[in-house]
Design a protein around this motif. Sequence first.
Motif, PDB file in Angstrom:
ATOM      1  N   LEU A 120     -73.589 -21.060  45.218  1.00 50.03           N
ATOM      2  CA  LEU A 120     -74.674 -20.703  46.123  1.00 50.03           C
ATOM      3  C   LEU A 120     -75.640 -19.692  45.513  1.00 50.03           C
ATOM      4  O   LEU A 120     -76.806 -19.624  45.904  1.00 50.03           O
ATOM      5  CB  LEU A 120     -74.098 -20.151  47.429  1.00 50.03           C
ATOM      6  N   ASP A 121     -75.182 -18.890  44.565  1.00 48.33           N
ATOM      7  CA  ASP A 121     -76.052 -17.871  43.984  1.00 48.33           C
ATOM      8  C   ASP A 121     -77.043 -18.491  43.005  1.00 48.33           C
ATOM      9  O   ASP A 121     -76.846 -19.605  42.514  1.00 48.33           O
ATOM     10  CB  ASP A 121     -75.224 -16.799  43.275  1.00 48.33           C
ATOM     11  N   GLY A 125     -69.670 -18.087  45.097  1.00 48.35           N
ATOM     12  CA  GLY A 125     -70.589 -16.987  44.830  1.00 48.35           C
ATOM     13  C   GLY A 125     -70.483 -16.519  43.394  1.00 48.35           C
ATOM     14  O   GLY A 125     -69.478 -16.740  42.717  1.00 48.35           O
ATOM     15  N   ALA A 126     -71.538 -15.870  42.925  1.00 46.31           N
ATOM     16  CA  ALA A 126     -71.534 -15.156  41.642  1.00 46.31           C
ATOM     17  C   ALA A 126     -71.094 -16.022  40.476  1.00 46.31           C
ATOM     18  O   ALA A 126     -70.384 -15.547  39.591  1.00 46.31           O
ATOM     19  CB  ALA A 126     -70.659 -13.907  41.748  1.00 46.31           C
ATOM     20  N   GLY A 184     -76.880 -28.928  44.582  1.00 47.50           N
ATOM     21  CA  GLY A 184     -75.459 -29.250  44.471  1.00 47.50           C
ATOM     22  C   GLY A 184     -74.708 -28.980  45.758  1.00 47.50           C
ATOM     23  O   GLY A 184     -73.854 -29.776  46.184  1.00 47.50           O
ATOM     24  N   CYS A 185     -75.024 -27.858  46.409  1.00 47.80           N
ATOM     25  CA  CYS A 185     -74.366 -27.551  47.683  1.00 47.80           C
ATOM     26  C   CYS A 185     -74.781 -28.543  48.756  1.00 47.80           C
ATOM     27  O   CYS A 185     -73.962 -28.974  49.585  1.00 47.80           O
ATOM     28  CB  CYS A 185     -74.697 -26.123  48.107  1.00 47.80           C
ATOM     29  N   ARG A 242     -77.585 -12.689  52.332  1.00 49.17           N
ATOM     30  CA  ARG A 242     -78.363 -13.484  53.287  1.00 49.17           C
ATOM     31  C   ARG A 242     -78.145 -14.971  53.065  1.00 49.17           C
ATOM     32  O   ARG A 242     -78.096 -15.761  54.024  1.00 49.17           O
ATOM     33  CB  ARG A 242     -79.853 -13.143  53.163  1.00 49.17           C
ATOM     34  N   GLY A 243     -78.008 -15.371  51.811  1.00 49.50           N
ATOM     35  CA  GLY A 243     -77.736 -16.772  51.513  1.00 49.50           C
ATOM     36  C   GLY A 243     -76.403 -17.226  52.083  1.00 49.50           C
ATOM     37  O   GLY A 243     -76.288 -18.343  52.608  1.00 49.50           O
ATOM     38  N   ARG A 244     -75.403 -16.382  51.980  1.00 47.66           N
ATOM     39  CA  ARG A 244     -74.090 -16.745  52.537  1.00 47.66           C
ATOM     40  C   ARG A 244     -74.157 -16.852  54.055  1.00 47.66           C
ATOM     41  O   ARG A 244     -73.601 -17.780  54.656  1.00 47.66           O
ATOM     42  CB  ARG A 244     -73.023 -15.731  52.108  1.00 47.66           C
TER      43      ARG A 244
END
Length: 473
Positions: free
Chosen positions: A294-295, A336-337, A309-310, A71-73
Motif C-alpha cells: 500500500l505504501d 506496509g513499508a 496491485g492492491c 491515511r492510506g491505511r
Amino acid sequence: MTKTLLALSAAALCFTMPVLAAAQVPGGVYKYPAQAEADAALEFDRAAWDFVEGVTTEVGPRQAGTEAEARGRDWAVKWLKARGFQNVADEPFMMDTWVPGDTHKAEITSPFPQPFVIQPLGGSASTGPDGIEAEVVMFKTVADLNAAPAGSLEGKIAYISHSMTPTQDGSQYGFAGPARWVGAGIAKNKGAIATVIKSVGTDYHRNPHTGGTTFRNADGSTDVGRVVPTPAGALSLPDAANLERMFERAGDRPITMKLVLTPERLGMTQSGNVVGEIVGTNPDLPPVLLACHLDSWWNSPGAFDDGAGCGIAAAAALNVQKHGQPLRTIRVLFAGAEEVGLFGSTAYSEAHIDEPIGVAYESDFGADRIWRFESNFRDTNPDLHAELAASVARFGVADSTIVARGGADINIARDQKTAIIDLQQDGTRYFDLHHTPDDTLDKIDPVQLRQNVAVWTQITGILANYEGSIQGD
C-alpha cells in the motif's frame, strides 16, 4: 485477441480440459470455478480501477511510516469494509523511518556549470543545508567501482552508471539495480563523501527514479550503531547522460559538483499491514493469500507501484465471491513499508507464521497485461499447475517452466515453504515510471488492468475451491 477468438478459445477449454471442483451451469456445460466471473471482469470490472483511482485521488503519496501512509491505511480499511470484506484490520508494527526532506539539488560547478535534477535515495544521509562540493569520479558499472583501490575516493563524490534497457520481464532490473542498492555503500567504504547514480530506469524524462539504498561497513556488518550512511541521490537519465558527455570532453580537467540533499530520520514510527477476508466454508483448508503493498515513495501517488496491485487483488477476491462462497478463505494483504525495506512483509510473517497459508501470490509490477503463468508446484502437483495454466490461456497467458519465487510481500509463503504463484505482468514500460513523479493514474490502461483482474479472478476461483494439498516446492 478479438472477442470471437476469446469466445472460441474459452469454449474449447471448457470441453477439452480437466476441471477441478467444477460447477454446472444451465445447459450442462462445466466451467472452471469463477470462469464466468473472470470473463465478465475482462469487459466490465470496475473494482480495481475504483481502488487505485480512489487511493491516488483521496490520499496520494504514501511514504512509509508517515501520516500520509496512515491515511492510506485508514482509507483502505474503509474501502474493504464497504465492499463486504470480513475480518478487516490494520495490523500495526514499528519501523525506523526515513523521510526525504525538502531540498534536493545538484549542480556542476566546473568546468561546465549547470543544474541537474536529482532525488535522494532512501536511507541517504543529509549533506546539511549548505551542501557539499567535490570532484566527481565516474564508474560505468558497480564492478568498476568494486575494483577501485581502497581509499581512492577520499573526499570525492562517486558517480555510478549502468546500461539498463526495457524488457518484457523486467530482468534488467537485476542487472542495473545494484548501482542503487549497494553502490553508495561500496563508494563510502572507499572514501567517497557522497554518491550519485544514473537513475535505475528506462525513460528519458527529467524525472529521477528514487528507491532504497543500503550501507554496510567495510567488513560487511550492518549493525545500526556502527553503519554511518553518506548522502546519496539519483540523477534523471538525461542529466546522467549529460554528465557522462562532460567526462568525455573534460580531458584532464576535474568535474566538480555541488550537492544539497536534506533527508531526515524520524526514529521509530508506526506503519501497518491492512488485511481483509472473503471467508470460506471450510476453516480447515489453509487460505489463499493475495498480496500487494500500500505504501509508495513520497514523489508520486503510486498508481503503478502499487495501488493497481492492491486493486487487482481485492477485485479478484470480490469476483470469486460473486461465484459463491469459496471453500477456502481468500485473504488480501495490503502490506506496509515495502519500498523502504519490506518491513510489512517481515512483520506479517512474524505475526502469522503459525497460521498455514495454502498458496500466495502478489501483484507488484504495474498494471499492464499478464503474459506468463509460473508456479513452484509444477513438479509436486503437475495436474493443478496444468489446470491453472490452461484456465488462463484464453486471456493470452502462457505456461512456463520457470519456478515461481513470489513477490516481496509474501515472505510468509517463503518462510512456510508453501505454494507460490507468479502472474507475470508485461514490464516493458514499468521502469519508465518506477519510483518517479510520473507514476500517476493516467498511466494505467483500463483494458490491461481488467485483463489482470480477469486472470487473477480465474486463478483465485480455482484455488479457493480446491480441496487438495497444493504442495509447493
